[in-house]
Design an enzyme around this catalytic site. Structure first.
Site, short mmCIF file in Angstrom:
data_model
loop_
_atom_site.label_atom_id
_atom_site.label_comp_id
_atom_site.label_asym_id
_atom_site.label_seq_id
_atom_site.Cartn_x
_atom_site.Cartn_y
_atom_site.Cartn_z
NE ARG A 76 54.71 0.49 52.74
CZ ARG A 76 54.04 1.17 51.81
NH1 ARG A 76 53.70 2.43 52.00
NH2 ARG A 76 53.66 0.56 50.69
CD GLU A 104 51.55 0.67 57.45
OE1 GLU A 104 51.00 1.13 56.44
OE2 GLU A 104 52.06 -0.46 57.49
CB SER A 109 66.31 14.48 72.55
OG SER A 109 66.46 15.73 71.90
#
Lengths: 147, 147, 147, 147, 147, 147, 147, 147, 147, 147
Positions: free
Chosen positions: G88, G91, G114
């Site tokens: 997830r 995604e 960063s």
């Protein structure tokens, strides 16, 4: 015993007894390609076939039983195959695959040649200009279902 | 004209004239699989064959000429093939490939079935339980050279 | 004994006896590249060759026998090769490959240089500006079969 | 004009004028493999060579100039090559690569055969059992620098 | 003893003796980057260097010998690197690579910076706004050979 | 105008005006590597820098504006690079990367060399045995934050 | 002891003692995400932190020491992640990544967040319609250096 | 009009009118990340939202309508991301992912943070040592269903 | 004990006791697909379920406990699956996936079928023309959150 | 007209006429999933079905004809799917695939569920806790042929 180990046992036994695949297949009572495929862990034997295979190869009961369990197929080689004898088959798909699909659709309609209801043979045809390998693929045509 | 364009012209002409691959192959005077393969940009025709193909399909001279130039093979499909009819051939290599190599080595010694000195056919075998696709691969055995 | 293990045994024996590939090849009676290739598990020796190799390297019978069984080729290195000496060969295909195909087709027609009916040599050519590696690839031309 | 377009112009001009790579190379005054490589966008011509190439092929000034600019090499083919003539070279690395490295190290020490200070030739050797392709790779040996 | 095992022995010995790479390099008498590279299995030591390394690290003879054999390079890390310190170098190629090639060609002509006749250093430059890593790549320019 | 098109416009203008990267950089008033990188679509110019670049190259306003927009970096080359000049940098990561990480950690502690707070130069060092390419990577050390 | 083994020891000790990550983190005296990350082999502890961790988990000295050595990061999971909880996140990069870059550039200028000068937390927010996971990423903005 | 084209139209209009994402989001009346995501083709607007977006950006009706159709998500970037700002997010999954899963399971039980019932924000936190990017991921916890 | 080992123990126990998945599931008191999934290391049992599973299979306490720990999912098979029974599911996504998305969006709006709040069954429907496999996927619809 | 173009024409016509897939399927007289699949270029219509589809969508004859030609399947989406709605199906194979194979073999013996003699439906089941998507896969069981 998993199939990878059981394949190793089969190969060791075959080497030790100096049996050919043809001889084993005859003893098991099925086609050479199929028996070899099953013993290499890519098909499932009936208990009777496994017993026959166990008999000629002198396999432990545990190994023979493992031959009767549906295997997880396809993991025996990497794709594309690095072995030249197998790569040539792969190349044939790339070169002749487009024609295969066109002709299949023309002769049979929309569908596929099954790789499950399928059998194959590998024969040697002697030829003075160099022997030829004749591989016959024989699969049921499966038309696409419309619903 | 590059082969990709020339293949498109062939397919358009074939569709427009409603010709089958079998009919085109008969006119060209060579095997159905080979003629289809050449017209799809994976084999090289002689000038006579290209003329015959151009005649029946009504191709421009430029297209016909392109059929006589050795193509850059294999780019017509992606691997693994997404099309199910071609994937089944790919799967056959994974499942039956190990047995193929064992039997090839046993029957012929160390070497390969050529994919160059090679021919193939695709036939329909009628069967009340479902017609079968019979694909015959016929390649010269090439033994590994020792030096 | 599988080929991976047998290759390890060969390399250990070679290191222990401080033999060169050239010396081993001379004893076996075949070309240096080929003998090295076979001992690294990528070609098949005759029983006589394997006996000779076993003799000079002091190999067990089991190892010597494994050298006579057709190997599953190509798994010894990953592609693209990470080793710089091998990557340079890979790069040569990318840079000079298109010209190779053009010239091959022009000189020989449509076909390939066989990698099976094939031999190669690796020689050192001394040169004050830096020695040169001369690799000769020698393969039979195989014309595409028309059918 | 980028190199991809300029390669297309070269190939069209070559086809139209029915010139061989050998004839073009002779006119340019350099080796056949190198001239072909440069015209396919994988090497850099001097202005004189580009002028000669432009002359025999009838190229526009713009195309000729593009031949003198260092190209971004290697994008002309996908790896592994799908074209069988190039795949065989790739297979040779997998099968003979391990031996190549062993022998290179034995004969020359730790280092590589340069693919930059490099030349190659492709010759036809007639043979009644089938003509042979002789490819000679000739690269400077570069020893690894110790620092 | 293969290089992977020999690298492990080196790392264990270094940890046990609490030696820095700098100290080992000084004892061996070569540059820090090179000595570290060799001890990590990516370069080849002379017998004298290996003896020195063996001395300071207290290595077995077998390990020291393995350091003198040309390694199969490049297998120590996967690409793209998952380790952030190495990924940054990889990213630098993607972002600054196109400019590197343009400037290399402009300053030197068509060719490459050798990675074989090559040395490098890694230095710390103190800076109140944050210390800086200064990596110097120093490779021989190799012009493409025309033939 | 997207960056790909704007890069093409820059390259065309540079070729037409026969400017070197060095000359353009001097006019823009920044380092050669950085200016080249920005003009190849991998860094962002200030409006003043873009105006200067537009001036010397004779770029349309639209192109000059596009140089001031942060680009989507890294898409200009495929990895691993096929171009030999860039592949050598990639190979250096594989061969010297493990030593780089060891020495970085030893000299600086746990962290990375920044590729953002970073600059680099490419210089030519003349050498009778062959000129050398000196590439200096200069990045801020960033220690891993503990939290 | 390498980090993979040391991670296993940590997980075994944690399971045996039925400690939560929260409890371990509190004992070590640092943030939960960071301590867990370090114990899973992706961050470096100070000797004091490692001693604390060793104390609560009852680790061998050897394991505790290994926690203080900068690890080779990123190898703990394959990408794309097969585990749904991690996929997830992957995604989210694909779906929200383009917006993230646009907004980052708009708010901060050209640069990055960063991942080194970085910390994160994972909190539970109770909600009658279903509890929510609140993940806070907190990284220093690094502007691209112009040079 | 497909989403790729519609995204281009949005970006052109935004550039021409010199609007910020923040200003557009305010006009549309939804969160900045979400509105930007929708306009970049990764989320679906209501007709009212699309009308508002069309109003401020001056979009054609056809473009506005396309914003209301559920898109085929995820194709806007390649993975791993080449752009450094996005790669850092990817790296965070590799480095902190294992800890994320451990802590998620500990705090919530077996399940995932939804990427669908999900929202996120990107904020700037000023800091004299360097501003910080604060990204908040807020997703519903979904426990695995047992059945 | 990690999940891979615990899966092996389960499979051995199941084979030894000749239990069916259906029988085990009935004893555990949950659905056949779910129980099988959990025992293969892809779902988490409650302590009661694990005790029941341990009882019927005769598992060690250590194995039973491992069944209650959330697993790292998805590593049990490679994608694309080589096993034909699983590849067919993969192929269904490629062939019917575009229609699935269209119809899902049409019937439910923009969102997904959850794979977490999800259950499935596999039933046999006898049919004289060949039995049919009926797989029912049942997942909660999750609408995309707008924010 | 190739299938990609013909799919675009279908989608444009559907959008313009504001037809649902359900309405089109009803007019064509076949199942919603199948008609949608065929119109998206993954199945073959009969001339009558194509005529019906052409009628309701107002398609050109050329487009309607293209719907009757067997397509080259599977190229419409990349794998793994980036679109979340499709990725969830892919994830289901990874998580539940091993159980699927075990149960299939237990209930049916060694074989597969056909993806050719196959039909599927997608239904909405209203539920106060959130509507559910019910997908039914219905494929003929094909036992492996023994030969």
């Amino acid at each position: 015993m998993d199939r990878t180990n059981s394949t190793l046992k089969v190969l060791e036994a075959k080497a030790e007894k100096q049996l050919s695949w043809a001889a084993i297949a005859e003893h098991v009572g099925a086609a050479e390609v199929w028996v070899t495929t099953a013993l290499l862990g890519q098909a499932t034997m009936s208990p009777e076939q496994a017993a026959k295979a166990g008999e000629i190869l002198g396999l432990d009961q545990e190994v023979a039983v493992s031959l009767t369990i549906p295997p997880f197929r396809g993991g025996a080689i990497q794709m594309p195959p690095t072995e030249p004898a197998l790569y040539r088959l792969y190349e044939i798909i790339m070169v002749y695959g487009p024609a295969f699909k066109e002709i299949l659709n023309e002769k049979f309609g929309d569908g596929i040649m099954s790789a499950i209801d399928y059998e194959m043979s590998i024969e040697k045809k002697e030829d003075p200009k160099g022997d030829r390998v004749i591989v016959t693929l024989n699969g049921k045509f499966l038309p696409y279902r419309k619903f």
